[in-house]
Write a protein that holds these residues in place. Structure first.
Motif, PDB file in Angstrom:
ATOM      1  N   CYS A  99       2.107  40.360 -29.783  1.00 59.58           N
ATOM      2  CA  CYS A  99       2.116  39.501 -28.515  1.00 59.58           C
ATOM      3  C   CYS A  99       0.635  39.348 -28.088  1.00 59.58           C
ATOM      4  N   ILE A 100      -0.261  40.793 -27.637  1.00 54.75           N
ATOM      5  CA  ILE A 100      -1.301  40.824 -27.174  1.00 54.75           C
ATOM      6  C   ILE A 100      -2.240  39.762 -28.029  1.00 54.75           C
ATOM      7  N   ALA A 101      -2.239  39.965 -29.345  1.00 51.22           N
ATOM      8  CA  ALA A 101      -3.403  39.193 -30.184  1.00 51.22           C
ATOM      9  C   ALA A 101      -3.144  37.653 -29.929  1.00 51.22           C
ATOM     10  N   GLN A 102      -1.974  37.240 -30.123  1.00 55.22           N
ATOM     11  CA  GLN A 102      -1.649  35.814 -29.857  1.00 55.22           C
ATOM     12  C   GLN A 102      -2.145  35.160 -28.606  1.00 55.22           C
ATOM     13  N   THR A 103      -1.831  35.914 -27.333  1.00 54.18           N
ATOM     14  CA  THR A 103      -2.384  35.764 -26.314  1.00 54.18           C
ATOM     15  C   THR A 103      -3.693  35.627 -25.849  1.00 54.18           C
ATOM     16  N   LYS A 104      -4.587  36.694 -26.799  1.00 55.46           N
ATOM     17  CA  LYS A 104      -5.993  36.708 -26.469  1.00 55.46           C
ATOM     18  C   LYS A 104      -6.628  35.305 -27.292  1.00 55.46           C
ATOM     19  N   GLU A 105      -5.932  35.139 -28.465  1.00 49.83           N
ATOM     20  CA  GLU A 105      -6.417  33.881 -29.124  1.00 49.83           C
ATOM     21  C   GLU A 105      -6.272  32.773 -28.376  1.00 49.83           C
ATOM     22  N   HIS A 106      -5.006  32.472 -27.598  1.00 51.36           N
ATOM     23  CA  HIS A 106      -4.900  31.341 -26.950  1.00 51.36           C
ATOM     24  C   HIS A 106      -5.879  31.078 -25.690  1.00 51.36           C
ATOM     25  N   GLN A 113     -12.477  25.435 -25.091  1.00 54.68           N
ATOM     26  CA  GLN A 113     -12.441  23.968 -24.758  1.00 54.68           C
ATOM     27  C   GLN A 113     -13.091  23.803 -23.378  1.00 54.68           C
ATOM     28  N   ALA A 114     -12.859  24.609 -22.377  1.00 56.60           N
ATOM     29  CA  ALA A 114     -13.749  24.592 -21.332  1.00 56.60           C
ATOM     30  C   ALA A 114     -15.261  24.490 -21.368  1.00 56.60           C
ATOM     31  N   GLU A 115     -15.560  25.391 -22.391  1.00 62.05           N
ATOM     32  CA  GLU A 115     -17.068  25.202 -22.618  1.00 62.05           C
ATOM     33  C   GLU A 115     -17.580  24.031 -23.373  1.00 62.05           C
ATOM     34  N   GLY A 116     -16.693  23.389 -24.131  1.00 61.44           N
ATOM     35  CA  GLY A 116     -17.027  22.102 -24.589  1.00 61.44           C
ATOM     36  C   GLY A 116     -17.130  21.038 -23.656  1.00 61.44           C
ATOM     37  N   VAL A 117     -16.245  20.929 -22.842  1.00 58.55           N
ATOM     38  CA  VAL A 117     -16.252  19.922 -21.860  1.00 58.55           C
ATOM     39  C   VAL A 117     -17.461  20.231 -20.870  1.00 58.55           C
TER      40      VAL A 117
END
Length: 314
Positions: A99-106, A113-117
């Motif tokens: 769960c921790i790994a999936q959350t960090k990935e998300h 995405q924010a950096e791309g914008v």
């Protein structure tokens, strides 16, 4: 922890678990669960510890099924990190680490995405219009123009590519490959240009809001859960059902979480299991559907009449 305190704690955890399904209460509920986990988990009985773990797993499931906002996932990560430090069973630790790994990935994807914008916003804003450099950014080309330009460029390059292949010049071929890739990337938008609109099936309108509002809502009880089995789940979010879950029932008798069902009906307007379709507010669509139904009945009647006639002459 005494029996009375444990019962109170169980009731509080169950109430917090209900709050997780309400978007406006989710972050506060997760924060409270995290605090209770830190204060009470170590001294709790095995059954209460299992309830703590179940509630934490529910947080992970709801995050994956319903919420994408960064704040929700950040609060979830804090809870998972705290829980992983306190649980003792290896299987529970392993699950929480996932769960921790999936959350960090998300969260990492959200940051990218924010950096791309931000990079797009920081690019040169002005563009040349009638000999003057404007202040505002250039508006995007309409989709039809982008598609037209790609098709025209490809049409012009195909003859040139054929002749250049004979001379061994690869520049034109590379340009053709680049444009062809652009066509492939926009294939879903370009293909409908070559298809007869009348021959394609129209998108089903969303279900009537009034009809959806009147769908009955049932509460999962121990008795219902025993009949459904321990593996019973909402077929949309794939979340296992638990006692006190609210489920909305379609006319076909299949049930789903109300927060899962509404967006599904807006997009597909059919039962995910049996494809039963609900009434819409689109009168033109409903009239056409009724005409198609009558025409189908007429065709069946005519086919039956032919079969009966053939039978008479046998």
């Amino acid at each position: 922890m005494e029996g009375v305190e444990e019962n109170d704690m169980k009731q509080r955890l169950q109430e917090l678990q209900k709050q997780l399904g309400k978007k406006q209460l989710f972050e506060q509920a997760v924060s409270t669960i995290s605090s209770l986990f830190t204060l009470s988990y170590a001294s709790a009985s095995p059954s209460l510890q299992n309830l703590f773990y179940t509630v934490v797993c529910r947080v992970a499931t709801i995050l994956k099924a319903r919420y994408t906002a960064q704040g929700f996932w950040t609060s979830g990560l804090q809870l998972f990190l705290e829980a992983e430090k306190l649980v003792a069973q290896p299987s529970q630790k392993d699950h929480l680490r996932k769960c921790i790994a999936q959350t960090k990935e998300h969260l990492s994807e959200l940051d990218n995405q924010a950096e791309g914008v931000e990079r797009v916003q920081n690019q040169t804003r002005g563009y040349l219009f009638e000999g003057h450099l404007t202040v505002d950014p250039e508006p995007p080309q309409p989709e039809w123009l982008v598609q037209s330009n790609l098709l025209s460029a490809m049409a012009n390059l195909v003859p040139a590519t054929t002749s250049e292949d004979q001379t061994g010049n690869s520049n034109t071929s590379e340009e053709a490959a680049r444009i062809l890739q652009g066509l492939v990337d926009r294939l879903d938008d370009i293909v409908p240009m070559f298809m007869d609109e009348g021959s394609t099936a129209p998108r089903v309108p969303p279900a009537s809001k009034e009809v959806v509002a009147k769908l009955p809502v049932i509460t999962i009880t121990e008795e219902i859960l025993n009949k459904l089995g321990t593996d019973a789940e909402c077929c949309i979010c794939k979340e296992n059902l638990i006692v006190n879950d609210k489920m909305q029932e379609l006319p076909c008798k299949h049930t789903f979480h109300p927060p899962c069902l509404k967006p599904w009906l807006d997009e597909h307007n059919s039962c995910p299991i049996c494809r039963h379709e609900l009434q819409t507010d689109d009168h033109a669509y409903e009239s056409r559907k009724e005409r198609e139904k009558e025409a189908e009945e007429e065709r069946r009647g005519a086919a039956n009449a032919v079969r009966e006639g053939e039978y008479m002459y046998v």
